[in-house]
Structures are given as structure tokens and as C-alpha cells.
Design an enzyme around this catalytic site. Structure first.
Site, short mmCIF file in Angstrom:
data_model
loop_
_atom_site.label_atom_id
_atom_site.label_comp_id
_atom_site.label_asym_id
_atom_site.label_seq_id
_atom_site.Cartn_x
_atom_site.Cartn_y
_atom_site.Cartn_z
N TRP A 25 140.47 100.02 -23.31
CA TRP A 25 140.04 100.18 -21.92
C TRP A 25 141.19 99.97 -20.93
O TRP A 25 141.03 100.08 -19.74
CB TRP A 25 138.92 99.19 -21.60
CG TRP A 25 139.27 97.78 -21.99
CD1 TRP A 25 139.95 96.87 -21.23
CD2 TRP A 25 138.95 97.13 -23.22
NE1 TRP A 25 140.10 95.70 -21.92
CE2 TRP A 25 139.49 95.82 -23.14
CE3 TRP A 25 138.29 97.51 -24.38
CZ2 TRP A 25 139.37 94.90 -24.18
CZ3 TRP A 25 138.17 96.58 -25.42
CH2 TRP A 25 138.70 95.31 -25.31
N ARG A 26 142.36 99.65 -21.44
CA ARG A 26 143.48 99.28 -20.55
C ARG A 26 144.25 100.52 -20.12
O ARG A 26 144.42 101.46 -20.89
CB ARG A 26 144.38 98.30 -21.28
CG ARG A 26 145.45 97.72 -20.43
CD ARG A 26 146.04 96.46 -21.05
NE ARG A 26 145.39 95.26 -20.56
CZ ARG A 26 145.59 94.05 -21.07
NH1 ARG A 26 146.39 93.88 -22.09
NH2 ARG A 26 144.98 93.00 -20.55
N GLU A 86 134.83 94.40 -19.12
CA GLU A 86 134.82 93.06 -18.52
C GLU A 86 133.50 92.35 -18.79
O GLU A 86 133.49 91.14 -19.03
CB GLU A 86 135.09 93.13 -17.01
CG GLU A 86 136.52 93.52 -16.65
CD GLU A 86 137.57 92.58 -17.21
OE1 GLU A 86 137.24 91.42 -17.55
OE2 GLU A 86 138.74 92.99 -17.35
N THR A 99 132.65 87.52 -25.57
CA THR A 99 133.37 87.24 -26.82
C THR A 99 134.84 87.64 -26.70
O THR A 99 135.29 88.10 -25.65
CB THR A 99 132.66 87.95 -28.01
OG1 THR A 99 133.31 87.57 -29.22
CG2 THR A 99 132.69 89.46 -27.88
N GLY A 154 124.82 89.50 -27.65
CA GLY A 154 124.05 88.44 -26.99
C GLY A 154 123.94 88.65 -25.49
O GLY A 154 124.42 89.65 -24.96
N TYR A 155 123.33 87.71 -24.81
CA TYR A 155 123.14 87.78 -23.34
C TYR A 155 122.68 89.18 -22.91
O TYR A 155 123.34 89.87 -22.15
CB TYR A 155 124.42 87.41 -22.59
CG TYR A 155 124.85 85.99 -22.80
CD1 TYR A 155 124.28 84.95 -22.07
CD2 TYR A 155 125.80 85.67 -23.75
CE1 TYR A 155 124.65 83.63 -22.28
CE2 TYR A 155 126.19 84.35 -23.98
CZ TYR A 155 125.61 83.35 -23.23
OH TYR A 155 125.98 82.06 -23.44
N TYR A 194 134.12 87.87 -10.00
CA TYR A 194 135.13 88.19 -11.01
C TYR A 194 135.11 89.67 -11.37
O TYR A 194 136.14 90.34 -11.35
CB TYR A 194 134.93 87.33 -12.28
CG TYR A 194 135.75 87.87 -13.40
CD1 TYR A 194 137.14 87.76 -13.38
CD2 TYR A 194 135.15 88.58 -14.45
CE1 TYR A 194 137.91 88.32 -14.38
CE2 TYR A 194 135.92 89.14 -15.45
CZ TYR A 194 137.29 89.01 -15.41
OH TYR A 194 138.05 89.58 -16.38
N ASP A 253 138.65 84.55 -13.68
CA ASP A 253 137.76 84.16 -14.79
C ASP A 253 138.22 82.81 -15.34
O ASP A 253 139.11 82.16 -14.77
CB ASP A 253 137.76 85.25 -15.88
CG ASP A 253 139.09 85.37 -16.60
OD1 ASP A 253 140.08 84.72 -16.17
OD2 ASP A 253 139.16 86.10 -17.60
N CYS A 286 155.63 75.54 -13.46
CA CYS A 286 154.32 74.95 -13.77
C CYS A 286 154.37 73.43 -13.60
O CYS A 286 155.08 72.73 -14.33
CB CYS A 286 153.93 75.31 -15.20
SG CYS A 286 152.39 74.54 -15.72
#
Ligand code: SF4
Length: 351
Positions: free
Chosen positions: A22-23, A35, A41, A79-80, A118, A136, A207
Site C-alpha cells: 500500500w506504500r 491503516e 496487527t 478481529g474488531y 490518526y 499513532d 533524543c
């Protein structure tokens, strides 16, 4: 300080980004589908699901028109299921209100069912090159570490502060790459559970957590509430090739999906046989199956199971039972992974 991460991060992404189906496709539908799947997952696990979904439903129109049973079947294993139902509602909104074209505008995207900040940010920036952040869990982890932000990341206020900070440094010419670079860094380098690969990180010198040796203190997240535990007894009732299934109610957990018949609590063999007789069936053989459990976000099912062979499923008094052979189960009935430990017996020959 945060602004300084932009160039090294983009350079790193340019060289290290993974090739994904998908990129770099400039396809808002692909971005959207991927997304939503990625919220559930890992990237590697999503790839085959994405291919299967896109092959069957190649665009918004196809998604809008897909019969619900086929849609749920295409989502099986992820799921979901409410997420894919919401996607279909949103696709219908896109068809009826936006001439079938997924909107470019962030606020308009937010008005579509199931699309939050997001996903709206990801679609607007990746597919349409709009300068909006997409925050995210990976991005929250990276930014709270870089800035040593000790706010609780489950709070909306903390997410908003990070979204605002990123909005200010977003590179106008590459907003999609920048968002994806942050996500990618969080997915492969700045990883959780004490495993961060700081020595490979393109922004290590910037950082704060790395410089102060506090990486493992970030992100801060309030402890989750304990899950409710539910005991169940599951029945694999079979007659030759056919297995009894039941459709779940249209509202609530796993709404509208198919399940193996089950009752609350753990019951012994005698009560299991009694249950099957009450369905109007003659049990010929009963076998205890290994116990299993399934964890949802707020509930844990602890399942025990019996496999019961009956003389004829046709005799069942319960008219809600469906008798599916293995081919129908494979193609038509979406069985949630909560029953995964037992669903595989549907595909086996009778013993
Ligand atoms: S240096 Fe380590 S903690 Fe900081 S952003 Fe990079 S990987 Fe994450």
C-alpha cells in the site's frame, strides 16, 4: 529542538523504508484500508489480509456495495469487526456525499464514520500530501522519548499536545513521508519493552531520553483496568461433514458473526449431553477438547469444549442453528478468531 529531527528522519526513511503493497501508491483507499488493518496487527500479518481485501473490493464503490456477510468474511482473522462495518458506512458516505472520491480535507475526513484523527491524518498526508500529523502509538512512543514528555499517552490532552508540536515542524513538501518515517522508526527502531535499538537511530543525538539514559521510562501510560473473565463451554456438534453454527446477535460483542453454540460456565459431560438432547439431537459420541482462552480488550473468555457427534443434525429443534459443511464455512460464514482453537475441527473429517 524537535524541528531538528526532520531532515535526519527523512533521510533515514528514504533509505530504510520497507516496501509495502500500500506504500507509495498515492491511493487514498489503499492508505485507508491498510491503516485500519494496521491498527489491529503487525505489518507482516496485514499483507495477506490487505491483498485479499483489495482484490475482492478494489475501490470505495465496491466496499460500499459489498454484502455484509462477504465483508465480514473478508475481515475474518483481523478481529474488531466494527471497524470494517464502520469502513463500509464511511464508504457509503463517500459515495453519497462526495461523488465516490475520498475527501482530501482533514476535517471532512473526520466527519466519516470510524475515521479519527490518526486515520484522517494518515490519509490526508500520505495520499494527498496535506501538512497534518498522524499520531499513532508508535509516534507517541518516539516523540515522548525524544522530548522526555512524561504525560500519560492514553490521555487525549497529551496526544493533542504532540499533534500540535508535530504540526509546527511538518515539512510542507513531504508531510506523508515525515509521518511515515515517524511511524516506521517506532515500528522497527524505537520499539517498546526495553528493546529500542538506539544505536541504529538517526535521531539519537537529539533524543533527550537517550542522552539521559531514561528511554525505558517512556512512554508513560496509566495501568489498564483488569479484564472481566467469562467462562464458557463450547460445542462442536457434528453430523458427518456438517457442523452446527449459530449467528450472534446483531448488537454487542462480535455482532452478526457466526459462532459454535456455547453456554455460560463450565459444565460436565452429563450436562453437555443434556444440552445437546434439549436441542432435539441424539448424541452418539462425546469427546472433551483442550481448553482455550481468548482475550478481548475488556473481557477474557476461558473456554472448555466438547466435540459431539450426533445421528442427524436435521432433527434439531432450535431453528436458529445452521448446519454448515466445511466448504460453506470456508467461503461464507465468518467465524471470529475467538473460536479459532475449535473452528479448525469444522474442517476435519468426522471420526
Ligand atoms: S534514540 Fe532510542 S529512544 Fe530515542 S528515538 Fe531513537 S530509538 Fe527511540
Amino acid at each position: 529542538m524537535l524541528k531538528k529531527i526532520v531532515i535526519p528522519l527523512l533521510q533515514w526513511y528514504n533509505i530504510n523504508k520497507r516496501i509495502l503493497p500500500w506504500r507509495d501508491r498515492n491511493n487514498a483507499y489503499y492508505t485507508w484500508v491498510s491503516e485500519i488493518m494496521l491498527q489491529q496487527t503487525r505489518v507482516e500479518a496485514v499483507k495477506p489480509y490487505f491483498q485479499r481485501f483489495i482484490t475482492a473490493l478494489p475501490d470505495v464503490q465496491a466496499l460500499a456495495q459489498c454484502p455484509q456477510e462477504q465483508l465480514l468474511k473478508l475481515w475474518e482473522g483481523l478481529g474488531y469487526y466494527n471497524r470494517v462495518r464502520n469502513m463500509q458506512e464511511a464508504a457509503r458516505q463517500v459515495v453519497s456525499e462526495h461523488q465516490g472520491i475520498i475527501p482530501e480535507d482533514y476535517q471532512t475526513l473526520l466527519s466519516l464514520k470510524g475515521i479519527g484523527s490518526y486515520t484522517a491524518g494518515a490519509i490526508a498526508s500520505i495520499a494527498y500530501h496535506k501538512s497534518v500529523p498522524a499520531v499513532d502509538g508508535n509516534v507517541l512512543r518516539v516523540i515522548t522519548r525524544i522530548t522526555e514528555n512524561n504525560g500519560d499517552i492514553s490521555r487525549q490532552s497529551v496526544r493533542r499536545v504532540i499533534e500540535e508540536a508535530l504540526s509546527e515542524i511538518m515539512p510542507e513538501d513531504k508531510p506523508g513521508d515525515f509521518n511515515q518515517a515517524l511511524m516506521e522508526l517506532g515500528a522497527v527502531v524505537c520499539i517498546p519493552n526495553g528493546m529500542a535499538k538506539c544505536e541504529e537511530c538517526p535521531v539519537a543525538s537529539l533524543c533527550q531520553a537517550y542522552c539521559h539514559d531514561t528511554v525505558d521510562r517512556f512512554p508513560v501510560k496509566a495501568a489498564k483496568k483488569e479484564r472481566r473473565q467469562e467462562d464458557k463451554t463450547v460445542f462442536i456438534i457434528q453430523d458427518g461433514e456438517a457442523t452446527a453454527l449459530r449467528k450472534r446477535p446483531s448488537k454487542g460483542l462480535l455482532a452478526g458473526l457466526y459462532e459454535l453454540p456455547n453456554v455460560p460456565g463450565h459444565i460436565d459431560r452429563e450436562r453437555a449431553l443434556e444440552y445437546v438432547r434439549k436441542l432435539g439431537l441424539d448424541p452418539l459420541y462425546i469427546e472433551e477438547m483442550p481448553s482455550s482462552r481468548h482475550i478481548f480488550s475488556h473481557i477474557e473468555w476461558r473456554m472448555e469444549a466438547y466435540r459431539i457427534r450426533v445421528s442427524s443434525l436435521e432433527k434439531a429443534k432450535d431453528k436458529d442453528l445452521i448446519f454448515a459443511d466445511k466448504e460453506q464455512t470456508g467461503k461464507r460464514y465468518a467465524i471470529p478468531s475467538a473460536f479459532g482453537a475449535y473452528a479448525r475441527y469444522i474442517k476435519e473429517e468426522k471420526r
